[in-house]
Design a protein around this motif. Structure first.
Motif, PDB file in Angstrom:
ATOM      1  N   LEU A 125      -9.906  -5.487  63.612  1.00 52.05           N
ATOM      2  CA  LEU A 125      -9.689  -6.822  64.167  1.00 52.05           C
ATOM      3  C   LEU A 125     -10.939  -7.352  64.873  1.00 52.05           C
ATOM      4  O   LEU A 125     -11.110  -8.559  65.018  1.00 52.05           O
ATOM      5  N   LEU A 126     -11.814  -6.445  65.305  1.00 50.03           N
ATOM      6  CA  LEU A 126     -13.047  -6.845  65.992  1.00 50.03           C
ATOM      7  C   LEU A 126     -14.285  -6.666  65.112  1.00 50.03           C
ATOM      8  O   LEU A 126     -15.416  -6.826  65.585  1.00 50.03           O
ATOM      9  N   ALA A 127     -14.069  -6.349  63.845  1.00 50.77           N
ATOM     10  CA  ALA A 127     -15.200  -6.067  62.955  1.00 50.77           C
ATOM     11  C   ALA A 127     -16.142  -7.260  62.816  1.00 50.77           C
ATOM     12  O   ALA A 127     -17.363  -7.090  62.719  1.00 50.77           O
ATOM     13  N   ALA A 128     -15.602  -8.468  62.800  1.00 55.56           N
ATOM     14  CA  ALA A 128     -16.451  -9.656  62.651  1.00 55.56           C
ATOM     15  C   ALA A 128     -17.416  -9.821  63.810  1.00 55.56           C
ATOM     16  O   ALA A 128     -18.419 -10.539  63.698  1.00 55.56           O
ATOM     17  N   ASP A 129     -17.156  -9.143  64.921  1.00 54.98           N
ATOM     18  CA  ASP A 129     -18.030  -9.208  66.094  1.00 54.98           C
ATOM     19  C   ASP A 129     -18.970  -8.008  66.162  1.00 54.98           C
ATOM     20  O   ASP A 129     -19.604  -7.772  67.195  1.00 54.98           O
ATOM     21  N   GLY A 130     -19.045  -7.238  65.081  1.00 53.50           N
ATOM     22  CA  GLY A 130     -19.952  -6.103  65.041  1.00 53.50           C
ATOM     23  C   GLY A 130     -19.410  -4.843  65.680  1.00 53.50           C
ATOM     24  O   GLY A 130     -20.164  -3.911  65.955  1.00 53.50           O
ATOM     25  N   VAL A 131     -18.099  -4.801  65.919  1.00 52.54           N
ATOM     26  CA  VAL A 131     -17.472  -3.636  66.554  1.00 52.54           C
ATOM     27  C   VAL A 131     -16.934  -2.716  65.464  1.00 52.54           C
ATOM     28  O   VAL A 131     -16.302  -3.172  64.507  1.00 52.54           O
ATOM     29  N   SER A 132     -17.167  -1.417  65.604  1.00 50.04           N
ATOM     30  CA  SER A 132     -16.704  -0.463  64.607  1.00 50.04           C
ATOM     31  C   SER A 132     -16.060   0.743  65.277  1.00 50.04           C
ATOM     32  O   SER A 132     -16.188   0.945  66.484  1.00 50.04           O
ATOM     33  N   TYR A 133     -15.392   1.540  64.448  1.00 56.83           N
ATOM     34  CA  TYR A 133     -14.739   2.760  64.938  1.00 56.83           C
ATOM     35  C   TYR A 133     -15.718   3.923  64.907  1.00 56.83           C
ATOM     36  O   TYR A 133     -16.498   4.077  63.961  1.00 56.83           O
ATOM     37  N   LEU A 134     -15.673   4.762  65.956  1.00 56.01           N
ATOM     38  CA  LEU A 134     -16.500   5.962  66.008  1.00 56.01           C
ATOM     39  C   LEU A 134     -15.607   7.188  66.179  1.00 56.01           C
ATOM     40  O   LEU A 134     -14.703   7.186  67.023  1.00 56.01           O
ATOM     41  N   PRO A 135     -15.839   8.239  65.390  1.00 54.63           N
ATOM     42  CA  PRO A 135     -15.074   9.485  65.573  1.00 54.63           C
ATOM     43  C   PRO A 135     -15.544  10.239  66.809  1.00 54.63           C
ATOM     44  O   PRO A 135     -16.570   9.903  67.423  1.00 54.63           O
ATOM     45  N   HIS A 136     -14.802  11.276  67.174  1.00 52.26           N
ATOM     46  CA  HIS A 136     -15.091  12.020  68.396  1.00 52.26           C
ATOM     47  C   HIS A 136     -16.535  12.524  68.458  1.00 52.26           C
ATOM     48  O   HIS A 136     -17.208  12.399  69.480  1.00 52.26           O
ATOM     49  N   GLY A 137     -17.005  13.129  67.378  1.00 52.82           N
ATOM     50  CA  GLY A 137     -18.342  13.701  67.396  1.00 52.82           C
ATOM     51  C   GLY A 137     -19.425  12.669  67.655  1.00 52.82           C
ATOM     52  O   GLY A 137     -20.395  12.937  68.372  1.00 52.82           O
ATOM     53  N   THR A 138     -19.265  11.488  67.092  1.00 58.74           N
ATOM     54  CA  THR A 138     -20.255  10.431  67.284  1.00 58.74           C
ATOM     55  C   THR A 138     -20.213   9.896  68.707  1.00 58.74           C
ATOM     56  O   THR A 138     -21.257   9.603  69.305  1.00 58.74           O
ATOM     57  N   VAL A 139     -19.029   9.763  69.263  1.00 59.65           N
ATOM     58  CA  VAL A 139     -18.907   9.314  70.656  1.00 59.65           C
ATOM     59  C   VAL A 139     -19.573  10.318  71.590  1.00 59.65           C
ATOM     60  O   VAL A 139     -20.213   9.945  72.575  1.00 59.65           O
ATOM     61  N   ALA A 140     -19.464  11.594  71.260  1.00 59.11           N
ATOM     62  CA  ALA A 140     -20.038  12.631  72.124  1.00 59.11           C
ATOM     63  C   ALA A 140     -21.560  12.682  72.030  1.00 59.11           C
ATOM     64  O   ALA A 140     -22.228  13.002  73.021  1.00 59.11           O
ATOM     65  N   ASN A 141     -22.115  12.358  70.864  1.00 62.48           N
ATOM     66  CA  ASN A 141     -23.538  12.596  70.653  1.00 62.48           C
ATOM     67  C   ASN A 141     -24.388  11.348  70.423  1.00 62.48           C
ATOM     68  O   ASN A 141     -25.596  11.386  70.645  1.00 62.48           O
TER      69      ASN A 141
END
Length: 277
Positions: A125-141
């Protein structure tokens, strides 16, 4: 002591690195106290918004779309980590998993799949604003890298569990769930603010009483031991607050009331602020 065959003038190299912790146990709290601080805030400008799964996401379009509008409007001023929790489907799968005798680590992974699904929906729903989903590993590193490219990212608030996780003292259900996961992540990064978006106004009977009998500020010590039904967040969050390094207060707002999240991000005392003693 000398090496075999060596003269006394040839000492053996030391195997220990000089340190306050040399040959000592890390379980000695008095020993580690001198090296406990100061603790550096990794992302002091970040704001964490934890959106409830059963309280907000399960309500569908009527609850989610207005909230997405507030998040979109806040992008210009704030950099955010938006976290989503699990809802009723996670509770159902936990029940099935318990009936099948699955261990704690497997139950945690199954429940986390719905929190992840909610995060994917919000990110879309926020993709048009450049927002994306990050998995746990990416959030951590790699969270800082992604936030340098976008004003916000969305992730799953349910903390990761290993398959062979030790069971909690009572039962098998993972004790750290979405609310606790959001708090632990916020404290680890030393963020500026942690806001829980729920479907209630906060905690009844706080100091400086607000509307509808809900207080605007209350100490965590006043809430410890209260019935779970009276609390807007998982009781484990309150216990974690007493030992936190950075997050000394959290804010709980009613996401079903338009504008509440916007006011909270602007520093207004809306909803209930729970602060450490």
């Amino acid at each position: 002591m000398t090496k075999p065959g060596a003269t006394s003038a040839e000492p053996v190299a030391a195997k220990d690195v000089p340190s306050l912790l040399m040959r000592q146990t890390l379980l000695d709290r008095e020993l580690v106290r001198p090296v406990e601080g100061p603790v550096i805030r990794v992302l002091p400008w970040l704001r964490v918004v934890a959106i409830g799964g059963s309280t907000i996401m399960d309500r569908g379009r009527e609850a989610v779309i207005p909230l997405v509008g507030e998040l979109r409007a806040a992008l210009a001023e704030h950099r955010m980590l938006i976290l989503t929790g699990a809802g009723v489907r996670a509770r159902h799968i936990l029940g099935v998993g318990l009936d099948l005798g699955m261990p704690t680590g497997v139950l945690g992974g199954l429940a986390a799949t719905e929190a992840e699904q909610n995060a994917h929906l919000l990110a879309a729903l926020l993709a048009a604003d450049g927002v994306s989903y990050l998995p746990h590993g990416t959030v951590a590193n790699q969270l800082a890298t992604h936030l340098s490219a976008s004003r916000a990212v969305v992730a799953n608030a349910y903390p990761p569990y290993g398959v062979h996780e030790f069971p909690p003292p009572v039962g098998k259900i993972p004790p750290h769930r979405s609310d606790a996961g959001a708090f632990l992540l916020a404290d680890a990064y030393g963020v500026a603010q942690l806001v829980y978006v729920k479907d209630v106004d906060g905690v009844p009977g706080g100091a400086a009483g607000g509307t509808n009998g809900f207080g605007t500020r209350i100490a965590v010590g006043e809430l410890l031991g209260r019935d779970r039904a009276e609390l807007p967040v998982d009781p484990l969050v309150l216990e974690l607050m007493t030992r936190a390094k950075h997050v000394r207060e959290i804010q709980v707002v009613n996401g079903l009331v338009p504008g509440n999240l916007t006011l909270a991000l602007a520093g207004k005392n809306v909803g209930t602020v729970i602060h450490a003693d």
